[in-house]
Design a protein around this motif. Structure first.
Motif, PDB file in Angstrom:
ATOM      1  N   SER A   1       0.829  -1.204   0.000  1.00  0.00           N
ATOM      2  CA  SER A   1       0.000   0.000   0.000  1.00  0.00           C
ATOM      3  C   SER A   1       0.864   1.255   0.000  1.00  0.00           C
ATOM      4  CB  SER A   1      -0.930   0.000   1.222  1.00  0.00           C
ATOM      5  OG  SER A   1      -1.807  -1.093   1.193  1.00  0.00           O
ATOM      6  N   ALA A   2       1.934   1.226   0.806  1.00  0.00           N
ATOM      7  CA  ALA A   2       2.836   2.380   0.850  1.00  0.00           C
ATOM      8  C   ALA A   2       3.519   2.586  -0.501  1.00  0.00           C
ATOM      9  CB  ALA A   2       3.873   2.194   1.952  1.00  0.00           C
ATOM     10  N   SER A   3       3.922   1.476  -1.141  1.00  0.00           N
ATOM     11  CA  SER A   3       4.561   1.582  -2.458  1.00  0.00           C
ATOM     12  C   SER A   3       3.587   2.132  -3.492  1.00  0.00           C
ATOM     13  CB  SER A   3       5.074   0.215  -2.908  1.00  0.00           C
ATOM     14  OG  SER A   3       6.066  -0.265  -2.019  1.00  0.00           O
ATOM     15  N   ASN A   4       2.344   1.648  -3.430  1.00  0.00           N
ATOM     16  CA  ASN A   4       1.338   2.156  -4.362  1.00  0.00           C
ATOM     17  C   ASN A   4       1.088   3.640  -4.132  1.00  0.00           C
ATOM     18  OD1 ASN A   4       0.949  -0.290  -5.634  1.00  0.00           O
ATOM     19  ND2 ASN A   4      -0.711  -0.919  -4.289  1.00  0.00           N
ATOM     20  N   ALA A   5       1.071   4.035  -2.843  1.00  0.00           N
ATOM     21  CA  ALA A   5       0.874   5.454  -2.546  1.00  0.00           C
ATOM     22  C   ALA A   5       2.036   6.287  -3.072  1.00  0.00           C
ATOM     23  CB  ALA A   5       0.707   5.650  -1.042  1.00  0.00           C
ATOM     24  N   ARG A   6       3.264   5.753  -2.898  1.00  0.00           N
ATOM     25  CA  ARG A   6       4.425   6.477  -3.414  1.00  0.00           C
ATOM     26  C   ARG A   6       4.366   6.583  -4.930  1.00  0.00           C
ATOM     27  NH1 ARG A   6       7.177   3.546   0.725  1.00  0.00           N
ATOM     28  NH2 ARG A   6       7.763   1.913  -0.756  1.00  0.00           N
ATOM     29  N   LEU A   7       3.993   5.485  -5.597  1.00  0.00           N
ATOM     30  CA  LEU A   7       3.880   5.514  -7.057  1.00  0.00           C
ATOM     31  C   LEU A   7       2.792   6.490  -7.501  1.00  0.00           C
ATOM     32  CD1 LEU A   7       4.254   1.717  -7.930  1.00  0.00           C
ATOM     33  CD2 LEU A   7       5.892   3.544  -8.380  1.00  0.00           C
ATOM     34  N   GLN A   8       1.682   6.518  -6.730  1.00  0.00           N
ATOM     35  CA  GLN A   8       0.608   7.445  -7.056  1.00  0.00           C
ATOM     36  C   GLN A   8       1.082   8.883  -6.941  1.00  0.00           C
ATOM     37  OE1 GLN A   8      -2.347   6.563  -8.198  1.00  0.00           O
ATOM     38  NE2 GLN A   8      -3.100   8.663  -8.375  1.00  0.00           N
ATOM     39  N   ARG A   9       1.835   9.146  -5.851  1.00  0.00           N
ATOM     40  CA  ARG A   9       2.362  10.503  -5.683  1.00  0.00           C
ATOM     41  C   ARG A   9       3.323  10.863  -6.815  1.00  0.00           C
ATOM     42  NH1 ARG A   9       2.568   8.963  -0.187  1.00  0.00           N
ATOM     43  NH2 ARG A   9       4.774   8.453  -0.376  1.00  0.00           N
ATOM     44  N   ILE A  10       4.192   9.893  -7.161  1.00  0.00           N
ATOM     45  CA  ILE A  10       5.159  10.148  -8.237  1.00  0.00           C
ATOM     46  C   ILE A  10       4.437  10.417  -9.554  1.00  0.00           C
ATOM     47  CG2 ILE A  10       6.972   9.079  -9.636  1.00  0.00           C
ATOM     48  CD1 ILE A  10       7.888   7.630  -7.081  1.00  0.00           C
TER      49      ILE A  10
END
Length: 434
Positions: free
Chosen positions: A225-234
């Motif tokens: 979930s954290a990785s997906n959030a980071r990718l979403q932010r990027i």
């Protein structure tokens, strides 16, 4: 794989417990504490329910045993009903308050040992049949502690040793048992205790293993979930300026428009363009142009009212700001503040010596409306875009206001940002130079 130290510790313990043979059950302190915290409530409730069942069966058996013996075991009945049962009920009731691990396991172990040793005391050295009955009662007490109540392994091991020691003592003192009978009784007790201790160990290991499996899955899910959030932010951030990109702008614009329409509040937009940016790139180079973009983006953010305002880089040297609940007057104040910040801050410093570069300035177009539906959402940006063109046409480094005077038909999505590149007369938009 998640890189966290907790995850690595979980994997290490899973691999250790999965090995053949008997491994140490205790987990490292952080994991053991989290295991106890995660399982304590459910375990206490299970102990309470199973304890009630065990106490009911114990008393039923005591009463039946009293009548089978023809009322001759009055003292044993008093001890079991008036001493053992009240203590067991008090201990069992305390499980409802979810006590800490040491109290919970200790009192269950003490009551189990008390029942087993009391039974040995009451039944041993009375007759050969009673002594054999004492051995059976001891085995039942061990099964209750190690298998039914599933004491934590260290407590189960200590309880088993205490009960085994008590059995050695009472069998040794029993004058009604012959040496072969004593040997057989001790052998049966040892076998029963050994098997229940092994079963207890296996149950404890499986409980911890299952908990570690669940914890590993939770950690993986959280990391994913954290990785997906980071990718979403990027994916929503412009890599050069750190502002939101066009994709993020379009999503945020739709959201702010819906909220403003539902709340019947105004929504304003500012379209910003860096003056003479092509000349800066041509004369000073693209790297210097990138530094100008970064400088303007940082100053733009400083000019916003707060966290609810939204700024994005649309592309090239163009920026857009969305101001929820901002009237024309409020939007003009924000736009003028941004323009002044850029004018005062000037251009980034040059590394080489020579003439100072010209100061960077921006032109701003402002528009404001009260959203009603999606039919005029693009008109807001068109009005601000046309006001921006007017600001650049009349000298740059200034703010102009564009007003939406009448509703217009919804334009195709492909024309959403092309107002500055179309003819500059539109019955729906009136431009005022400020």
């Amino acid at each position: 794989m998640p890189p966290s130290s907790q995850y690595e510790l979980v994997i290490e313990q899973l691999e250790r417990l999965a090995k053949h043979g008997y491994q140490k059950l205790g987990l490292p302190t952080p994991l053991e504490d989290s295991f106890e915290k995660a399982t304590a409530g459910q375990r206490a409730m299970r102990l309470w329910i199973e304890g009630l069942i065990a106490i009911a069966l114990f008393n039923a058996f005591v009463i039946i045993d009293y009548f089978i013996r023809g009322g001759t075991a009055w003292f044993a009945l008093e001890v079991r009903l008036c001493l053992i049962t009240p203590i067991a009920l008090i201990v069992n009731a305390s499980m409802r308050w979810n006590p800490n691990k040491i109290y919970r396991e200790t009192v269950i172990a003490v009551v189990s040992c008390g029942i087993g040793l009391t039974h040995l005391y009451l039944e041993s050295n009375k007759s050969a049949a009673s002594s054999a009955y004492a051995q059976v009662g001891l085995i039942v007490a061990v099964i209750f502690a190690n298998v039914v109540m599933r004491l934590q392994f260290p407590y189960a091991l200590v309880s088993s040793i205490v009960l085994m020691t008590g059995d050695f003592y009472f069998v040794y003192q029993d004058r009604f048992l012959q040496p072969p009978d004593k040997l057989l009784g001790i052998a049966l007790a040892i076998c029963a205790i050994t098997m229940t201790v092994i079963a207890n160990y296996s149950v404890n290991r499986e409980e911890r293993f299952a908990y570690l499996i669940r914890l590993r899955s939770d950690l993986q899910s959280r990391e994913l979930s954290a990785s997906n959030a980071r990718l979403q932010r990027i994916s929503n951030v412009d890599s050069l300026t750190g502002l939101a990109n066009r994709h993020a702008y379009e999503m945020e614009f739709r959201r702010l428009w819906r909220e403003a329409a539902a709340a019947k509040t105004p929504l304003s937009a500012i379209v910003i363009d860096i003056d003479h940016f092509k000349m800066v790139n041509d004369t000073r180079g693209h790297l210097y142009g990138d530094r100008v973009l970064v400088r303007v983006a940082s100053l733009l953010v400083q000019g916003l009212r707060g966290k609810d305002d939204f700024a994005a880089r649309f592309g090239g040297e163009e920026f857009v700001v969305l101001l929820p609940q901002a009237t024309q007057e409020g939007a003009m104040i924000v736009a003028e503040r941004i323009r002044k910040l850029v004018e005062v801050a000037g251009s980034p410093a040059m590394h080489e010596s020579g003439d100072l570069p010209p100061l960077s300035t921006v032109s701003c177009g402002v528009a404001s409306t009260w959203p009603a539906d999606a039919s005029n959402r693009e008109d807001l940006i068109d009005a601000a875009d046309r006001a921006l063109y007017e600001a650049k046409r009349t000298g740059r480094n200034r703010v102009c206001l564009g007003e939406i005077t009448a509703p217009s038909k919804k334009r195709p999505a492909s024309h959403g940002w092309s107002g500055r590149h179309r003819a500059h007369t539109d019955s729906s938009t009136r431009v005022k130079v400020q």
